[in-house]
Scaffold this motif. Structure first.
Motif, mmCIF file in Angstrom:
data_model
loop_
_atom_site.group_PDB
_atom_site.id
_atom_site.type_symbol
_atom_site.label_atom_id
_atom_site.label_comp_id
_atom_site.label_asym_id
_atom_site.label_seq_id
_atom_site.Cartn_x
_atom_site.Cartn_y
_atom_site.Cartn_z
ATOM 1 N N VAL A 1 0.917 -1.113 0.031
ATOM 2 C CA VAL A 1 -0.175 -0.097 0.008
ATOM 3 C C VAL A 1 0.927 1.163 -0.090
ATOM 4 O O VAL A 1 1.019 1.711 1.138
ATOM 5 C CB VAL A 1 -0.923 -0.093 1.243
ATOM 6 N N THR A 2 1.299 1.692 -1.172
ATOM 7 C CA THR A 2 2.314 2.689 -1.380
ATOM 8 C C THR A 2 1.844 4.033 -1.541
ATOM 9 O O THR A 2 0.470 4.311 -1.430
ATOM 10 C CB THR A 2 3.035 2.657 -2.700
ATOM 11 N N GLU B 1 -2.800 7.837 -2.646
ATOM 12 C CA GLU B 1 -3.256 9.272 -3.286
ATOM 13 C C GLU B 1 -4.441 8.847 -4.223
ATOM 14 O O GLU B 1 -5.201 9.653 -4.305
ATOM 15 C CB GLU B 1 -2.067 9.874 -3.927
ATOM 16 N N ALA B 2 -4.302 7.715 -4.833
ATOM 17 C CA ALA B 2 -5.593 7.316 -5.762
ATOM 18 C C ALA B 2 -6.579 6.863 -5.004
ATOM 19 O O ALA B 2 -7.869 6.874 -5.471
ATOM 20 C CB ALA B 2 -5.011 6.103 -6.597
ATOM 21 N N GLY B 3 -6.649 6.350 -3.733
ATOM 22 C CA GLY B 3 -7.789 6.015 -2.833
ATOM 23 C C GLY B 3 -8.519 7.444 -2.409
ATOM 24 O O GLY B 3 -8.573 7.487 -1.045
ATOM 25 N N LEU C 1 2.694 4.556 6.088
ATOM 26 C CA LEU C 1 1.953 5.363 7.293
ATOM 27 C C LEU C 1 2.053 6.623 7.063
ATOM 28 O O LEU C 1 0.920 7.475 7.492
ATOM 29 C CB LEU C 1 2.677 4.666 8.692
ATOM 30 N N ASP C 2 2.985 7.280 6.736
ATOM 31 C CA ASP C 2 3.034 8.567 6.745
ATOM 32 C C ASP C 2 2.082 9.240 5.427
ATOM 33 O O ASP C 2 1.408 10.130 6.041
ATOM 34 C CB ASP C 2 4.676 9.248 6.088
ATOM 35 N N ALA C 3 2.019 8.352 4.508
ATOM 36 C CA ALA C 3 1.013 8.872 3.154
ATOM 37 C C ALA C 3 -0.324 8.939 4.104
ATOM 38 O O ALA C 3 -1.305 9.861 3.669
ATOM 39 C CB ALA C 3 1.365 8.002 2.062
ATOM 40 N N ALA C 4 -0.803 7.797 4.505
ATOM 41 C CA ALA C 4 -1.946 7.380 5.049
ATOM 42 C C ALA C 4 -2.290 8.646 6.043
ATOM 43 O O ALA C 4 -3.596 9.244 6.162
ATOM 44 C CB ALA C 4 -1.964 6.184 5.670
#
Length: 525
Positions: A53-54, A59-61, A79-82
């Protein structure tokens, strides 16, 4: 209506629970590009370890509210992106606890009775009873390194074998250990006493290769070592040497530094028993983690908190602006306490003084516990689960408030109570930056802006600062700043140095060997 996407193999019970509550699609074996193309249609994503889960997936989600890992590790999730996207990441750390504990005991009993060797002999048509004389575990001493979820379950089960239980885990309260029938002690005390030693600590910079040549030499001759935690906890080269020189009677490993381990010489030793990371590989464990993950997905989609959110939540908007700058202060105070403490943790007293004391300080308590537990926990600790983790460790949490803030508008101080000396740290917020203003009886003003802080207890006398600086210069350690707190001129004092470079154990020993130095400790910030 929310939709859930499952992209990895999880137990059917978890799938059925999701399908009963929310529309759920199962699409395994997706390429990264395919996942990015379709993830925008879903509100939740459930994975194990195969799906990555990159950041592009996050970003697409555009509709994602939660990503669930049916297991404990979340290394495959950004985790940071989430967190930046406001997406909760949840895991399932409880479901495989019993499986890991039972596998530990299976390996211990197999080591005691030479089960793998006897089995291999029988398969070759041999009958060699005398060659596989074993030992009983009854009346033997089991040393448990790490008394968290799995270590505690091992203790509960091992007690039924009539074993003496000892443990090293300075971050659990003695009363908690006593209720398990376990005596806590230092690692140096445990190693020469234990007939069997089992590892259950998280992997941190401080625990990497914690079982090395030096520690192996301290073990009772003929001891047996078991590792169902993380392979990096053990120096595998030193372990092979300990087997070859017969310091150890046997070793059982379920985990390795590299997995699969490849052509590892250690694997070929006749007294090494190995399994391919089977600690959580039971039907029950896989069912439990699938259900655990599914329950949390349903909770989040229903607007409820999940019990195992592993990424740090945003500060709730309803929290008053006065409290927000003190969240990092509380976390800093907790982290410093853990890194500077000596002895077994008993509890912590949190004090809020000044303007912050007139508000609900629950978020500050949680932040302090995050700082206190993050360096020593195998789980990701955040403001949601930190109070629960503290309770599980048997820590006594006391809170006090006072409208008197001394010379500061607001002040957070915490005293960590241990079986050694208590330690008190206090901090405040100045210009929206955390400042350390007190260590025990020493008042100072330190803004921890460097990767490392060096705390030096010393006699306040000429040449002390220069002596420490000389060691740092010789060791190529760059000093960013220095602050001194003292009780009285030429009395006891404390130096706090902000340094840009790691301080090796040898360098720290050299500083502590200086005649005017009483103690020195390094904290990674």
């Amino acid at each position: 209506m929310p939709k859930v996407l499952i992209t990895d193999n999880i137990a059917s019970e978890g799938i059925e629970l999701l399908q009963k509550n929310v529309p759920t699609d199962i699409k395994r074996g997706l390429t990264p590009e395919e996942l990015v193309d379709i993830i925008g249609d879903y509100d939740a994503l459930v994975v194990r370890s195969e799906t990555k889960v990159t950041s592009p997936v996050i970003e697409a989600g555009r509709n994602l509210k939660v990503v669930a890992r049916a297991g404990i590790g979340v290394d495959n999730i950004d985790l940071d992106a989430a967190t930046r996207a406001g997406i909760a990441v949840v895991n399932a750390p409880i479901g495989n606890t019993v499986a890991a504990a039972e596998h530990t005991l299976a390996l211990m009993l197999s080591l005691a009775r030479n089960v793998p060797q006897a089995y291999a002999s029988m398969k070759e048509g041999q009958w060699q009873r005398s060659a596989f004389m074993g030992i009983e575990v009854r009346n033997k001493t089991l040393g448990i390194i790490g008394l968290g979820r799995v270590g505690s379950e091992v203790a509960r089960r091992a007690s039924s074998f009539g074993m003496r239980l000892i443990a090293f885990d300075p971050f659990v309260a003695p009363d908690f250990a006593a209720r398990l029938g376990v005596t806590t002690m230092t690692l140096d005390e445990l190693l020469p006493q234990a007939d069997f030693i089992t590892l259950h600590t998280p992997l941190t910079p401080g625990t990497t290769k914690m079982i090395n040549k030096e520690q192996l030499a301290k073990m009772k001759p003929g001891a047996r070592l078991i590792n169902v935690a993380r392979g990096e906890l053990v120096d595998e080269d030193a372990l092979l040497q300990a087997l070859e020189n017969e310091q150890l009677a046997g070793v059982a490993l379920d985990v390795f530094t590299n997995e699969p381990p490849g052509d590892l010489p250690l694997l070929r030793h006749p007294r090494l028993m190995a399994t391919p990371h089977l600690g959580a590989s039971t039907q029950e464990a896989q069912r439990e983690v699938a259900i655990e993950a599914a329950e949390q997905v349903i909770a989040v989609l229903n607007g409820q908190p999940a019990r195992n959110t592993v990424n740090a939540p945003f500060v709730p908007p309803e929290v008053h602006a006065i409290l927000a700058p003190y969240v990092p202060v509380a976390s800093m105070v907790g982290r410093l306490l853990t890194n500077m403490a000596r002895g077994q943790f008993i509890g912590v007293t949190l004090r809020y003084q000044g303007e912050i004391a007139t508000h609900n300080t629950a978020i500050l308590k949680a932040a302090a516990l995050v700082g206190l537990l993050s360096p020593v926990s195998g789980e990701v600790v955040n403001m949601i689960n930190a109070p629960v983790l503290a309770q599980q460790r048997g820590l006594q949490i006391t809170e006090q408030t006072s409208s008197d803030g001394l010379e500061y508008a607001s002040l957070i101080s915490a005293t960590l109570h241990t079986t050694g000396d208590d330690i008190t740290i206090a901090g405040t917020s100045l210009r929206d930056e955390p400042h350390l203003v007190r260590v025990n009886d020493y008042w100072m003003d330190v803004a921890p802006s460097t990767p490392y802080l060096l705390f030096v207890d010393n006699q306040d006398q000429p040449g002390t600062i220069g002596a420490v600086g000389t060691v740092a210069g010789r060791r190529n350690i760059n000093i960013s700043f220095m602050e001194v707190g003292r009780i009285a001129p030429r009395g006891q004092a404390m130096m706090v140095l902000g340094v840009d470079d790691p301080i090796s154990a040898d360098a720290l020993d050299e500083i502590m060997a200086l005649p005017q130095i009483d103690n020195a400790r390094v904290v990674a910030m």
